[in-house]
Scaffold this motif. Structure first.
Motif, PDB file in Angstrom:
ATOM      1  N   ARG A 172       2.220  21.380  35.754  1.00 24.23           N
ATOM      2  CA  ARG A 172       1.358  21.847  34.663  1.00 24.23           C
ATOM      3  C   ARG A 172       1.829  21.205  33.358  1.00 24.23           C
ATOM      4  O   ARG A 172       3.017  20.928  33.187  1.00 24.23           O
TER       5      ARG A 172
ATOM      6  N   ASN B 295     -10.277  35.433  38.191  1.00 26.85           N
ATOM      7  CA  ASN B 295     -10.281  34.897  36.824  1.00 26.85           C
ATOM      8  C   ASN B 295      -9.577  35.799  35.813  1.00 26.85           C
ATOM      9  O   ASN B 295     -10.038  35.943  34.678  1.00 26.85           O
TER      10      ASN B 295
ATOM     11  N   TYR C   9       1.024  22.296  29.814  1.00 19.00           N
ATOM     12  CA  TYR C   9       0.530  23.093  28.692  1.00 19.00           C
ATOM     13  C   TYR C   9       1.552  23.049  27.560  1.00 19.00           C
ATOM     14  O   TYR C   9       2.733  23.298  27.776  1.00 19.00           O
TER      15      TYR C   9
ATOM     16  N   SER D  31     -10.934  29.602  36.795  1.00 17.19           N
ATOM     17  CA  SER D  31      -9.734  29.438  35.978  1.00 17.19           C
ATOM     18  C   SER D  31      -8.452  29.584  36.775  1.00 17.19           C
ATOM     19  O   SER D  31      -7.388  29.156  36.315  1.00 17.19           O
ATOM     20  N   ASP D  32      -8.507  30.161  37.964  1.00 17.13           N
ATOM     21  CA  ASP D  32      -7.283  30.354  38.752  1.00 17.13           C
ATOM     22  C   ASP D  32      -6.615  29.033  39.114  1.00 17.13           C
ATOM     23  O   ASP D  32      -5.395  28.977  39.270  1.00 17.13           O
TER      24      ASP D  32
ATOM     25  N   LEU E  49       2.844  29.985  32.589  1.00 11.37           N
ATOM     26  CA  LEU E  49       1.688  29.128  32.328  1.00 11.37           C
ATOM     27  C   LEU E  49       2.016  27.675  32.620  1.00 11.37           C
ATOM     28  O   LEU E  49       1.154  26.897  33.024  1.00 11.37           O
TER      29      LEU E  49
ATOM     30  N   THR F  86      -3.790  27.838  36.920  1.00 13.31           N
ATOM     31  CA  THR F  86      -2.629  28.715  36.809  1.00 13.31           C
ATOM     32  C   THR F  86      -1.661  28.452  37.961  1.00 13.31           C
ATOM     33  O   THR F  86      -1.893  27.591  38.809  1.00 13.31           O
TER      34      THR F  86
ATOM     35  N   PHE G  99      -5.075  33.517  34.244  1.00 10.73           N
ATOM     36  CA  PHE G  99      -4.918  32.630  33.092  1.00 10.73           C
ATOM     37  C   PHE G  99      -4.801  33.443  31.803  1.00 10.73           C
ATOM     38  O   PHE G  99      -3.910  33.218  30.984  1.00 10.73           O
ATOM     39  N   TRP G 100      -5.699  34.411  31.643  1.00  5.06           N
ATOM     40  CA  TRP G 100      -5.694  35.203  30.418  1.00  5.06           C
ATOM     41  C   TRP G 100      -4.481  36.118  30.367  1.00  5.06           C
ATOM     42  O   TRP G 100      -3.926  36.361  29.276  1.00  5.06           O
TER      43      TRP G 100
ATOM     44  N   ARG H  73      -1.377  34.215  29.236  1.00  4.78           N
ATOM     45  CA  ARG H  73      -1.431  33.909  27.802  1.00  4.78           C
ATOM     46  C   ARG H  73      -1.157  35.155  26.961  1.00  4.78           C
ATOM     47  O   ARG H  73      -0.415  35.091  25.982  1.00  4.78           O
TER      48      ARG H  73
ATOM     49  N   TYR I 288     -10.903  22.086  35.348  1.00  5.30           N
ATOM     50  CA  TYR I 288      -9.744  22.957  35.153  1.00  5.30           C
ATOM     51  C   TYR I 288      -8.465  22.259  35.613  1.00  5.30           C
ATOM     52  O   TYR I 288      -7.395  22.489  35.045  1.00  5.30           O
TER      53      TYR I 288
ATOM     54  N   ALA J 207      -5.306  21.677  33.103  1.00  3.93           N
ATOM     55  CA  ALA J 207      -3.964  22.145  33.412  1.00  3.93           C
ATOM     56  C   ALA J 207      -2.942  21.022  33.459  1.00  3.93           C
ATOM     57  O   ALA J 207      -1.742  21.255  33.353  1.00  3.93           O
TER      58      ALA J 207
END
Length: 595
Positions: free
Chosen positions: A567, A527, A569, A63-64, A541, A67, A530-531, A534, A79, A83
């Motif tokens: 990105r 990892n 998002y 997941s990195d 993000l 980001t 990302f979390w 958020r 991923y 992104a």
């Protein structure tokens, strides 16, 4: 009783329950039903083993690359697609829906039947086995639910913060599958309840004990021989989930619920989150118990080579199995070392590392020199990232990432192979691996599922919000104390008493910024980023991933920051979607807003 490794070998017994026609009952040609587990403990444990097989931890920094910390040079990466604008409810590489719910079904099957299993013909030993295995099941359900909530909890168009459907009984062909989502708060309550139940049943750690150390609850049942206790909870059980581990998971869940993206929809406070983290940290003496080499856990070679089965190093609360391979090195070494250079750290991340004196590089006191940007920096920069003209290890050649490189290590030299940012990843890798097909040298690796440093940082974040930088709230240490210990371990600010930290310890906002930055550095490529972005509800993000182009036209280096990847998002993507296919099947499921 069998060890987890042997039980997993027997998991084929349980796969009878996963065929599409036979999810809930054995097929007619199977003459073994769930009641077969009652007199076959290995069969029963095979059901629970699936919840271990389906644990939600990754050994790679997937997941990195979605980001501001990294990009990938693999154009087919899911991923990367996510992104850059292709994230949908039907195409979601972050989804945990199916895997976690499958695990919970196995757990619920186990819990519904474990009391009927003859774990031992000795009644007291049978009780100890049943306690331990039920404790594992409740703890694993908390882990699986936390992962589901992290990925799929969110606000609906109607302004309600929802989690996932809470399922605590095994589903059968007659079950009602059209369940609504429970509230986020109800999910947190269930996770904490499962964790607390597990704590009542599990030992803090597995390990052999002496007669005088038998827990009082088993002494009262007549256990006087430590050998009986060790048969159930001894050294051979190490590696399974324990009381210590589930305390850390409880702290993770509380931190999530207290965070800005969720706290207006929950009753969990920053004080709650800090105190749950303190439960874990007090067991190692608070900041004084921070492992001195914990920030390089992946590269502590003698420590890794000497790990006994299931034993965790001082930095690690829970780890995966040790495996002999060079997969990470093959994926991430530079091309000159027979790697594919997959994960490329960004300039954004490089700029997060302070100067050696502890000041951020944008602070005039830092002494940062843009013409010599990697000099006098936080030592963790070299620990985690390969910069231009550094080496991957003590025996490797110099890696030139600048445009003047004479091989594919240089920036954008070879599509799908070279770095896109001017950097390669060093963290997680062992320099003594050699992916060269002529040698193909492999070494031992393990996944750090939960580190003490993560929980220290969780405490610092929550304590700062609850009581300010130096407040303790009844504990014996503050956010400031934790961050000071982490930075001292890293080797920064030693010549000036970490003057920057001292300058912000009276300012909650500046301390928050510092804590988040320390979390970014310490946990990069594991990892978390990302979390974190958020749950903090911050603009990073959508921050453009940047790199550094280094030229050497006349013997003088020139450093030019470049944009590498935009990105894309949308605002609603701070909360992940419920899978579109599930919404099509079940009318009572409500989607998060925007999806």
């Amino acid at each position: 009783m069998l060890t987890m490794k042997n039980i997993i070998k027997l998991v084929v017994l349980v796969l009878l329950f996963t065929a599409c026609d036979d999810m809930f009952e054995p097929a007619l040609e199977n003459n073994r039903g769930l009641d077969a587990m009652y007199n076959e403990p290995t069969y029963a444990q095979g059901i629970l083993a699936n919840a271990y097989i389906l644990l939600p931890y990754s050994s790679t920094p997937n997941s990195d690359v979605a980001t501001d910390d990294a990009v990938t040079n693999d154009n087919e990466n899911d991923y990367l697609a996510m992104a850059t604008g292709s994230w949908t409810a039907s195409d979601n590489p972050m989804s945990q829906w199916q895997g976690r719910r499958n695990a919970i079904q196995y757990i619920n099957l186990f819990l519904a039947n474990t009391n009927e299993v003859v774990w031992s013909k000795d009644e007291v030993i049978n009780t100890m086995y049943n306690d331990r295995l039920k404790g594992e099941a409740y703890a694993l359900r908390a882990v699986q639910m936390y992962s589901l909530l992290l990925a799929h909890g969110g606000w609906t168009a109607g302004g309600e913060l929802l989690g996932i459907p809470i399922i605590t009984e095994p589903e059968t062909a007659d079950s009602d599958f059209n369940l609504p989502r429970n509230t986020f708060q109800e999910c947190i309550d269930q996770i904490i309840a499962d964790a607390n139940t597990a704590l009542d049943l599990l030992p803090l750690d597995f390990g052999d004990i002496s007669d005088g150390e038998i827990p009082s609850k088993y002494q009262s049942l007549g256990v006087t021989n430590a050998g009986d206790y060790n048969r159930v909870n001894g050294n051979h059980m190490r590696g399974r989930i324990t009381g210590r581990i589930i305390e850390a998971v409880r702290a993770q869940a509380a931190l999530l619920a207290a965070s800005p993206s969720y706290n207006s929809g929950t009753t969990v406070t920053w004080e709650d989150a800090a105190n749950f983290a303190a439960d874990v940290l007090d067991r190692v003496g608070g900041p004084s118990g921070l492992a001195t080499d914990g920030h390089t856990w992946y590269a502590n070679i003698s420590q890794i080579e000497g790990l006994a089965s299931g034993v965790a190093p001082p930095e690690i609360i829970w780890r995966g199995d040790v495996g002999q391979n060079n997969d990470l090195e093959t994926d991430n070494f530079p091309p000159s070392l027979y790697g594919n250079g997959r994960v490329n750290p960004t300039q954004n991340l490089v700029d997060a590392f302070p100067s050696l004196d502890g000041y951020p590089i944008n602070d005039p006191s830092s002494g940062y020199d843009p013409a010599n940007p990697y000099a006098n920096r936080d030592p963790r920069l070299n620990d985690y990232i390969v910069v231009n003209e550094s080496t991957q290890g003590p025996n490797s050649d110099v890696i030139v990432t600048g445009t003047y490189s004479d091989n594919n290590d240089g920036i954008n030299k070879e599509n799908g192979l070279s770095t896109r940012t001017g950097y390669y990843m060093r963290k997680l890798l062992r320099y003594d691996c050699n992916p060269n097909p002529e040698f193909d040298t492999e070494q031992k690796h393990y996944t750090a599922r939960i580190r003490y440093t993560e929980i220290f940082l969780a405490y610092a974040e929550a304590a700062n919000e609850a009581w300010g930088p130096t407040g303790t709230g009844g504990n014996t240490y503050s956010a400031y104390d934790v961050i000071k210990a982490i930075r001292e371990r890293a080797g920064i600010g030693q010549d000036n008493g970490d003057a920057y930290l001292e300058s912000v310890k009276g300012d909650q906002d500046k301390m928050r910024e510092l804590i988040r930055n320390e979390r970014r550095i310490e946990l990069c490529f594991e990892n978390h980023r990302f979390w974190d972005l958020r749950r903090w509800d911050v603009a990073n993000l959508n921050e453009t991933a940047r790199g550094m182009r280094i030229d050497d036209p006349n013997g003088t280096y020139t450093y030019s920051p470049i944009d590498v990847e935009s990105r894309n998002y949308a605002d609603y993507m701070y909360y992940g979607p419920i899978p579109y296919g599930e919404l099509q099947k079940w009318s009572n499921l409500e989607q998060n807003a925007g999806w």
